[in-house]
Design an enzyme around this catalytic site. Structure first.
Site, PDB file in Angstrom:
ATOM      1  N   CYS A  42     -71.687  -5.139  41.478  1.00  0.00           N
ATOM      2  CA  CYS A  42     -72.133  -4.235  40.412  1.00  0.00           C
ATOM      3  C   CYS A  42     -72.127  -4.989  39.077  1.00  0.00           C
ATOM      4  CB  CYS A  42     -71.199  -3.021  40.334  1.00  0.00           C
ATOM      5  SG  CYS A  42     -71.713  -1.835  39.067  1.00  0.00           S
ATOM      6  N   ASP A  44     -71.091  -3.941  36.391  1.00  0.00           N
ATOM      7  CA  ASP A  44     -69.958  -3.459  35.586  1.00  0.00           C
ATOM      8  C   ASP A  44     -69.120  -4.618  35.030  1.00  0.00           C
ATOM      9  OD1 ASP A  44     -67.237  -2.392  34.988  1.00  0.00           O
ATOM     10  OD2 ASP A  44     -68.113  -0.527  35.723  1.00  0.00           O
ATOM     11  N   ARG A  46     -66.136  -4.736  34.211  1.00  0.00           N
ATOM     12  CA  ARG A  46     -64.714  -4.755  34.615  1.00  0.00           C
ATOM     13  C   ARG A  46     -64.501  -5.407  35.977  1.00  0.00           C
ATOM     14  NH1 ARG A  46     -64.181   1.568  34.298  1.00  0.00           N
ATOM     15  NH2 ARG A  46     -66.168   1.205  35.364  1.00  0.00           N
ATOM     16  N   HIS A  98     -67.077  -1.142  43.660  1.00  0.00           N
ATOM     17  CA  HIS A  98     -65.793  -0.970  42.960  1.00  0.00           C
ATOM     18  C   HIS A  98     -65.555   0.504  42.685  1.00  0.00           C
ATOM     19  CE1 HIS A  98     -67.348  -0.157  38.812  1.00  0.00           C
ATOM     20  NE2 HIS A  98     -68.431  -0.676  39.347  1.00  0.00           N
ATOM     21  N   CYS A 101     -67.054   3.405  39.781  1.00  0.00           N
ATOM     22  CA  CYS A 101     -68.391   2.878  39.495  1.00  0.00           C
ATOM     23  C   CYS A 101     -69.236   3.963  38.811  1.00  0.00           C
ATOM     24  CB  CYS A 101     -69.068   2.426  40.789  1.00  0.00           C
ATOM     25  SG  CYS A 101     -70.712   1.715  40.518  1.00  0.00           S
TER      26      CYS A 101
HETATM   27 CO    CO Z   1     -70.403  -0.066  39.147  1.00  0.00          CO
END
Ligand code: CO
Length: 215
Positions: A42, A44, A46, A98, A101
């Site tokens: 992803c 993302d 993090r 994750h 998400c």
């Molecule tokens: Co995500």
């Protein structure tokens, strides 16, 4: 501007530190890349999988998008996959989702987010297909986590159906497909399914609730 400046400063100090310990570190990696892994993750911020798995430059080929999708009509992910499998000959192709998400959460709700709704349509479909199981999970937090996991399993299945993977398997070649989930609360990677190496195992992906770690 301060944040941007910090990037360049960090870059210079990290390079200085690394080359002081090993002057040829970057020069050695400037040649041919020979990664063992393709990671589809992803976008993302993090989820720094490369940092948290300790891979060096050249070890992991990476593709990231919202909610780690491997869609059969996405020329971007398919091109990455083809290059990784047919040219780089990676052994392991991993889909890593994750918890928490945002893409998965958006797909679970009724609100419209514009263009990204099209991108997330497959996750809505996954939620619908697994309605029976999901409705039996009382905690909304646990239900959210389960959809994250189901989304990973579906993307591994999607990868298994691509001409690139089908072609490689039919020639008795790798890759092995793996589905992982990253827990942003504790930084740990959890295997959902490992070593998918053919169609029989791929078919089980969407039916098996959870694969054992030692599988
Ligand atoms: Co995500």
């Amino acid at each position: 501007m301060e944040n941007l400046k910090r990037l360049f400063e960090n870059n210079r100090s990290i390079v200085a530190e690394v080359t002081q310990a090993d002057p040829e570190y970057f020069a050695r990696r400037a040649g041919k890349q020979e990664p063992h892994f393709l990671l589809i993750g992803c976008a993302d911020s993090r989820v720094p999988i490369e940092t948290l798995t300790g891979v060096a430059p050249g070890e992991m080929f990476v593709h990231r998008n919202i909610a780690n999708q491997a869609l059969s009509a996405d020329i971007n992910v398919l091109s990455v996959l083809q290059y990784a499998v047919e040219v780089l000959d990676v052994k392991h192709v991993m889909v890593c989702g994750h918890y928490q998400c945002g893409g998965v959460k958006a797909a679970m709700g009724d609100q419209s987010y514009g263009l990204v709704d099209y991108w997330l349509a497959g996750i809505r479909d996954t939620v619908r297909r697994h309605d029976f199981e999901l409705q039996r999970i009382a905690s909304s937090e646990e239900r959210f986590k389960r959809v994250v996991e189901l989304n990973v399993l579906r993307q591994v299945y999607n990868l298994s159906r691509t001409p690139v993977v089908q072609g490689a398997w039919s020639r008795g070649r790798r890759p092995l497909l793996h589905g992982l989930v990253y827990d942003i609360h504790d930084g740990l990677l959890k295997p959902l399914v490992l070593q998918v190496d053919g169609n029989d195992k791929a078919r089980e992906l969407l039916e098996t609730p959870r694969a054992s770690i030692g599988d």
